[in-house]
Scaffold this motif. Sequence first.
Motif, PDB file in Angstrom:
ATOM      1  N   THR A   1       0.804  -1.220   0.000  1.00 59.59           N
ATOM      2  CA  THR A   1       0.000   0.000   0.000  1.00 59.59           C
ATOM      3  C   THR A   1       0.839   1.273   0.000  1.00 59.59           C
ATOM      4  OG1 THR A   1      -0.196  -0.236   2.418  1.00 59.59           O
ATOM      5  CG2 THR A   1      -2.026  -1.038   1.081  1.00 59.59           C
ATOM      6  N   GLY A   2       2.152   1.159  -0.032  1.00 63.96           N
ATOM      7  CA  GLY A   2       2.990   2.346  -0.145  1.00 63.96           C
ATOM      8  C   GLY A   2       3.515   2.881   1.167  1.00 63.96           C
ATOM      9  N   LYS A   3       3.791   1.989   2.118  1.00 63.40           N
ATOM     10  CA  LYS A   3       4.267   2.464   3.423  1.00 63.40           C
ATOM     11  C   LYS A   3       5.642   3.118   3.312  1.00 63.40           C
ATOM     12  CE  LYS A   3       3.475  -1.609   5.418  1.00 63.40           C
ATOM     13  NZ  LYS A   3       2.620  -2.279   4.401  1.00 63.40           N
ATOM     14  N   GLU A   4       6.511   2.583   2.468  1.00 67.16           N
ATOM     15  CA  GLU A   4       7.832   3.205   2.323  1.00 67.16           C
ATOM     16  C   GLU A   4       7.725   4.543   1.589  1.00 67.16           C
ATOM     17  OE1 GLU A   4      12.421   2.327   0.825  1.00 67.16           O
ATOM     18  OE2 GLU A   4      10.974   0.671   0.995  1.00 67.16           O
ATOM     19  N   VAL A   5       6.812   4.655   0.643  1.00 70.27           N
ATOM     20  CA  VAL A   5       6.605   5.932  -0.052  1.00 70.27           C
ATOM     21  C   VAL A   5       6.212   7.015   0.944  1.00 70.27           C
ATOM     22  CG1 VAL A   5       5.188   7.135  -1.764  1.00 70.27           C
ATOM     23  CG2 VAL A   5       5.989   4.818  -2.227  1.00 70.27           C
ATOM     24  N   ILE A   6       5.316   6.661   1.857  1.00 70.77           N
ATOM     25  CA  ILE A   6       4.885   7.605   2.892  1.00 70.77           C
ATOM     26  C   ILE A   6       6.059   7.966   3.801  1.00 70.77           C
ATOM     27  CG2 ILE A   6       3.474   7.772   4.988  1.00 70.77           C
ATOM     28  CD1 ILE A   6       1.278   6.308   3.468  1.00 70.77           C
ATOM     29  N   SER A   7       6.856   6.966   4.159  1.00 76.82           N
ATOM     30  CA  SER A   7       7.997   7.207   5.045  1.00 76.82           C
ATOM     31  C   SER A   7       9.028   8.116   4.388  1.00 76.82           C
ATOM     32  CB  SER A   7       8.634   5.872   5.436  1.00 76.82           C
ATOM     33  OG  SER A   7       7.685   5.038   6.072  1.00 76.82           O
ATOM     34  N   ARG A   8       9.250   7.931   3.103  1.00 77.77           N
ATOM     35  CA  ARG A   8      10.185   8.813   2.392  1.00 77.77           C
ATOM     36  C   ARG A   8       9.642  10.239   2.312  1.00 77.77           C
ATOM     37  NH1 ARG A   8      14.497   6.552  -0.187  1.00 77.77           N
ATOM     38  NH2 ARG A   8      14.535   4.270  -0.280  1.00 77.77           N
ATOM     39  N   ALA A   9       8.332  10.356   2.145  1.00 82.86           N
ATOM     40  CA  ALA A   9       7.731  11.693   2.119  1.00 82.86           C
ATOM     41  C   ALA A   9       7.914  12.390   3.462  1.00 82.86           C
ATOM     42  CB  ALA A   9       6.242  11.581   1.766  1.00 82.86           C
ATOM     43  N   LEU A  10       7.744  11.645   4.542  1.00 83.15           N
ATOM     44  CA  LEU A  10       7.982  12.211   5.874  1.00 83.15           C
ATOM     45  C   LEU A  10       9.408  12.737   5.994  1.00 83.15           C
ATOM     46  CD1 LEU A  10       6.191   9.607   8.169  1.00 83.15           C
ATOM     47  CD2 LEU A  10       5.791  12.074   8.215  1.00 83.15           C
ATOM     48  N   HIS A  11      10.348  11.960   5.503  1.00 81.74           N
ATOM     49  CA  HIS A  11      11.757  12.374   5.575  1.00 81.74           C
ATOM     50  C   HIS A  11      12.013  13.611   4.715  1.00 81.74           C
ATOM     51  CE1 HIS A  11      16.124  12.264   5.528  1.00 81.74           C
ATOM     52  NE2 HIS A  11      16.081  12.197   4.211  1.00 81.74           N
ATOM     53  N   GLN A  12      11.503  13.607   3.494  1.00 78.19           N
ATOM     54  CA  GLN A  12      11.794  14.698   2.564  1.00 78.19           C
ATOM     55  C   GLN A  12      11.174  16.023   3.003  1.00 78.19           C
ATOM     56  OE1 GLN A  12      10.601  13.259  -1.301  1.00 78.19           O
ATOM     57  NE2 GLN A  12      11.926  11.450  -1.126  1.00 78.19           N
ATOM     58  N   LEU A  13      10.107  15.954   3.808  1.00 67.76           N
ATOM     59  CA  LEU A  13       9.479  17.178   4.304  1.00 67.76           C
ATOM     60  C   LEU A  13       9.938  17.527   5.713  1.00 67.76           C
ATOM     61  CD1 LEU A  13       5.829  16.657   3.008  1.00 67.76           C
ATOM     62  CD2 LEU A  13       7.554  18.194   2.094  1.00 67.76           C
ATOM     63  N   SER A  14      10.877  16.763   6.247  1.00 65.76           N
ATOM     64  CA  SER A  14      11.337  16.987   7.618  1.00 65.76           C
ATOM     65  C   SER A  14      12.531  17.936   7.636  1.00 65.76           C
ATOM     66  CB  SER A  14      11.749  15.659   8.262  1.00 65.76           C
ATOM     67  OG  SER A  14      12.985  15.201   7.726  1.00 65.76           O
ATOM     68  N   LEU A  15      12.941  18.308   8.840  1.00 64.26           N
ATOM     69  CA  LEU A  15      14.122  19.152   8.990  1.00 64.26           C
ATOM     70  C   LEU A  15      15.397  18.362   8.737  1.00 64.26           C
ATOM     71  CD1 LEU A  15      13.058  21.154  12.188  1.00 64.26           C
ATOM     72  CD2 LEU A  15      12.766  21.780   9.783  1.00 64.26           C
ATOM     73  N   ARG A  16      15.263  17.040   8.589  1.00 62.94           N
ATOM     74  CA  ARG A  16      16.407  16.167   8.314  1.00 62.94           C
ATOM     75  C   ARG A  16      16.516  15.812   6.827  1.00 62.94           C
ATOM     76  NH1 ARG A  16      18.280  13.219  12.892  1.00 62.94           N
ATOM     77  NH2 ARG A  16      17.198  13.775  14.828  1.00 62.94           N
ATOM     78  N   ALA A  17      15.798  16.548   5.983  1.00 60.35           N
ATOM     79  CA  ALA A  17      15.720  16.188   4.565  1.00 60.35           C
ATOM     80  C   ALA A  17      17.091  16.136   3.892  1.00 60.35           C
ATOM     81  CB  ALA A  17      14.807  17.172   3.830  1.00 60.35           C
ATOM     82  N   ASN A  18      18.029  16.934   4.373  1.00 62.01           N
ATOM     83  CA  ASN A  18      19.374  16.922   3.776  1.00 62.01           C
ATOM     84  C   ASN A  18      20.226  15.769   4.292  1.00 62.01           C
ATOM     85  OD1 ASN A  18      18.908  19.224   2.219  1.00 62.01           O
ATOM     86  ND2 ASN A  18      19.495  20.591   3.900  1.00 62.01           N
ATOM     87  N   GLY A  19      19.722  15.068   5.302  1.00 62.33           N
ATOM     88  CA  GLY A  19      20.426  13.905   5.824  1.00 62.33           C
ATOM     89  C   GLY A  19      20.007  12.641   5.093  1.00 62.33           C
ATOM     90  N   PRO A  20      20.601  11.505   5.452  1.00 59.27           N
ATOM     91  CA  PRO A  20      20.298  10.253   4.759  1.00 59.27           C
ATOM     92  C   PRO A  20      18.951   9.660   5.158  1.00 59.27           C
ATOM     93  CG  PRO A  20      21.871   9.858   6.518  1.00 59.27           C
ATOM     94  CD  PRO A  20      21.660  11.344   6.469  1.00 59.27           C
TER      95      PRO A  20
END
Length: 488
Positions: free
Chosen positions: A181-200
């Motif tokens: 259902t796209g759980k990793e897609v959602i998790s990547r979106a959380l990361h990319q919109l977070s303050l840690r987006a420039n991190g791994p």
Amino acid sequence: MSLERFEVARILLVDDEPAFRLLAERFLTQQGYQVSSAADLTQARQLLAKTPFDLLLLDLSLPPLFDPAATLTALPELNAQPVIILTGHADRELALQAISLGAWDFIAKPVDPDLLAVVVKRAISKHQLELELTKLKRQSSTPGALQTLVGVSRQMDTIRTLIQRIAPTEVRVLVTGPSGTGKEVISRALHQLSLRANGPFVSVHCGAIPADLLESELFGYMKGAFTGADKDRQGLLAMANGGTLFLDEIGEMPLPMQVKMLRVLQEGTYYPVGGREQKRIDVRLVSATNAVLPDLVAQGKFREDLYYRIKGITLETPALDDRREDIPLLIQHFLQQLAQAQPKGGAANQSLTLAVPALQWFLQRSWPGNVRELKNTLESVVAISQHGVVQLSDIELLHMDAGMPAQSNQLPGAAGGSPLSAAAGAELATGLSLDEQVRNLEISLLMSALQQSQGNRSQAARALGLSRQGLLKKIERYGLLDIGQQSD
């Protein structure tokens, strides 16, 4: 289209006759609308400045001038859409002038209640569908991560809203839902919109790594820690430092490893395998599982203290069959991806589309494998399709229906007759709400009409009793833009 999926529509009635305002307000309220009223343009402007309305019912003869021409002059500055003009001056010139200034329709007094009900319903349907289309366009143009969260369903709207709110925080997130259902897609979106987006962003599938290797993979190891450890090796935890660690299928993590992971979350420290020097770690944890973790806790297969450490905020991803209105958009999204992945240059680098019967097959089919199954199925049929168009024969060639319940692949009305006659014999799918049934039927009728007209949208619109513009809006709303593109 049913209006039940929208909020109650708000109407502003502007008329100087108290008796008419009272009767019209009572009638429209009985029709299910929220109605406010004003006696002149001054009151109307004040209300419009405070509240958004879905419709303006405007009398042309208003105080203090009682001059229809003056009211028409003020129409653009009201900045209200749509507008229905009410007037006792029922001449064609005024009607055309009102429409040229942006009015939706023109009703002469005395007003026929039945006519008023029909015109109001049509105008509000137009307005609310335009709002939904605007919302969809805004979502599709949202930069970055949210573009990957395809769909217009209520569930996807909720997920996008939650992601935008919690992504900038450090709260831990547990993403649940069926496999695919796209759980990793959602998790990547959380990361990319977070303050840690420039991190791994480091993804670890807890069930894919053997239990005896998971610790060394996560924590790393020192030279000589075990046979074959001929040098120090950094673990996935260290690689994720400063970013996001995504533990996929965390429910499959072995119990001994759960104890060590709990220490990482509690203290932010760990020891590499074979090491004596404590390492500090700064990661945001996002976990995912298709299991029901409270059940695993009750069975003694998952630590309760770890469960409460990782859950933070829970995002539940819906099964694809629970958000079937998103299937056309997902198909379009994946076809665009597949087209971009083709070799550059030549005939191979062409757009990809589905023929109408093939699209209908995708829309009718159940998807127990969810979005992953939909994407893999598209990849398979595109691989054997010719000239960039997937035909129903391509699907049949791959025996895609093997083991699946038999379903009719014939479009309603395709054998002849008006596409609207399909409604009488259409069978309702089980487990769907009324709104979903209506939506599926609309899609079937649209595709049937377009097929019968060989893609001529004007002919299809006439067959369905729609304006051409109305048909185009429905085509865009349902993600059927590649059907019926010929000029007409």
